[in-house]
Scaffold this active site. Structure first.
Site, short mmCIF file in Angstrom:
data_model
loop_
_atom_site.label_atom_id
_atom_site.label_comp_id
_atom_site.label_asym_id
_atom_site.label_seq_id
_atom_site.Cartn_x
_atom_site.Cartn_y
_atom_site.Cartn_z
N ASP A 4 19.00 -0.63 15.29
CA ASP A 4 17.87 -0.67 16.21
C ASP A 4 18.28 0.06 17.49
O ASP A 4 19.47 0.29 17.73
CB ASP A 4 17.51 -2.13 16.51
CG ASP A 4 16.45 -2.27 17.58
OD1 ASP A 4 15.39 -1.63 17.45
OD2 ASP A 4 16.70 -2.98 18.56
N ASP A 6 16.28 -0.02 21.21
CA ASP A 6 16.06 -0.72 22.48
C ASP A 6 16.66 -2.11 22.45
O ASP A 6 16.32 -2.94 21.60
CB ASP A 6 14.55 -0.83 22.77
CG ASP A 6 13.92 0.53 23.00
OD1 ASP A 6 14.24 1.17 24.00
OD2 ASP A 6 13.11 0.96 22.15
#
Length: 222
Positions: A4, A6
């Protein structure tokens, strides 16, 4: 490896805080702390619906608000993106080991292109953005898409996430899941390994997670 972006690799959630509060004030309100926590990890359309509901303005168009946020966050991303603790070192170790690697994010391609100036365009074999899939997190499609593009079975992938939405997406895909909380606490869950920081993660741990994932899939002897 499926990363991932953010809150996992880069400490960008604080920039999203600024953009979301700026929009709320543009609309004459203030985004509540509870709504902000709920927004983390969601798609842009869902985030805007949550913001509108929190402000008591559900009639607003999510696309209009999303365009405003995208323009503002692009400005903020260009000011610089700090790495999350341990992220730079782990990503470097994964690449040095020759492990196929994907970035799997709910952020849109224009934002990701700016972030890649920090993360490194050679750091990933595949990049899957939120505006490039039909269903975003918590649906498993983003992670399934990344594994397919890498040519690796999802059961042989480790996904690293920081939000409840992202963890749900990764878990539903069938990947081994490593949860690293950032802005919001994550509940302990069966089948999800959790650590406090990526500074606690190395290739040995990632290998162990894949081994545990394989053991969970192995049928019991009759």
């Amino acid at each position: 490896m499926l990363f991932d972006m953010d809150g996992t690799l880069i400490d960008s959630e604080k920039l999203w805080d600024v953009a979301l509060q700026d929009l709320a004030r543009e609309y004459g309100g203030e985004l509540s702390a509870a709504a902000r926590r709920s927004i983390i990890g969601t798609s842009m359309a869902e985030s805007m619906r949550m913001l509108h509901d929190d402000l008591g303005q559900p009639e607003r168009d999510p696309q209009v608000s999303g365009a405003w946020i995208n323009a503002r966050i692009l400005e903020l991303f260009r000011t610089g993106l700090p790495w999350r603790p341990g992220a730079f070192e782990l990503l470097g170790a994964v690449r040095a080991a020759g492990i196929p690697t994907a970035l799997v994010t709910s952020s849109t391609r224009p934002l990701v292109e700016i972030a890649l100036d920090t993360l490194g365009r050679d750091s990933f074999d595949v990049v899957v953005c939120g505006d490039e899939v039909l269903a975003t997190k918590p649906h498993p499609e983003p992670y399934l898409t990344a594994a397919r593009l890498l040519g690796v079975p999802i059961s042989r992938c480790v996904a690293i996430e920081d939000s409840p939405t992202g963890v749900a997406s990764a878990f539903a895909s069938g990947a081994a899941v490593l949860a690293v909380p950032a802005e919001v606490p994550l509940p302990q869950a069966d089948g999800v390994h959790q650590v406090a920081s990526l500074t606690d993660v190395d290739l040995e741990l990632l290998t162990a997670l894949l081994a545990a994932r394989a053991d969970a899939d192995r049928p019991l002897a009759s």
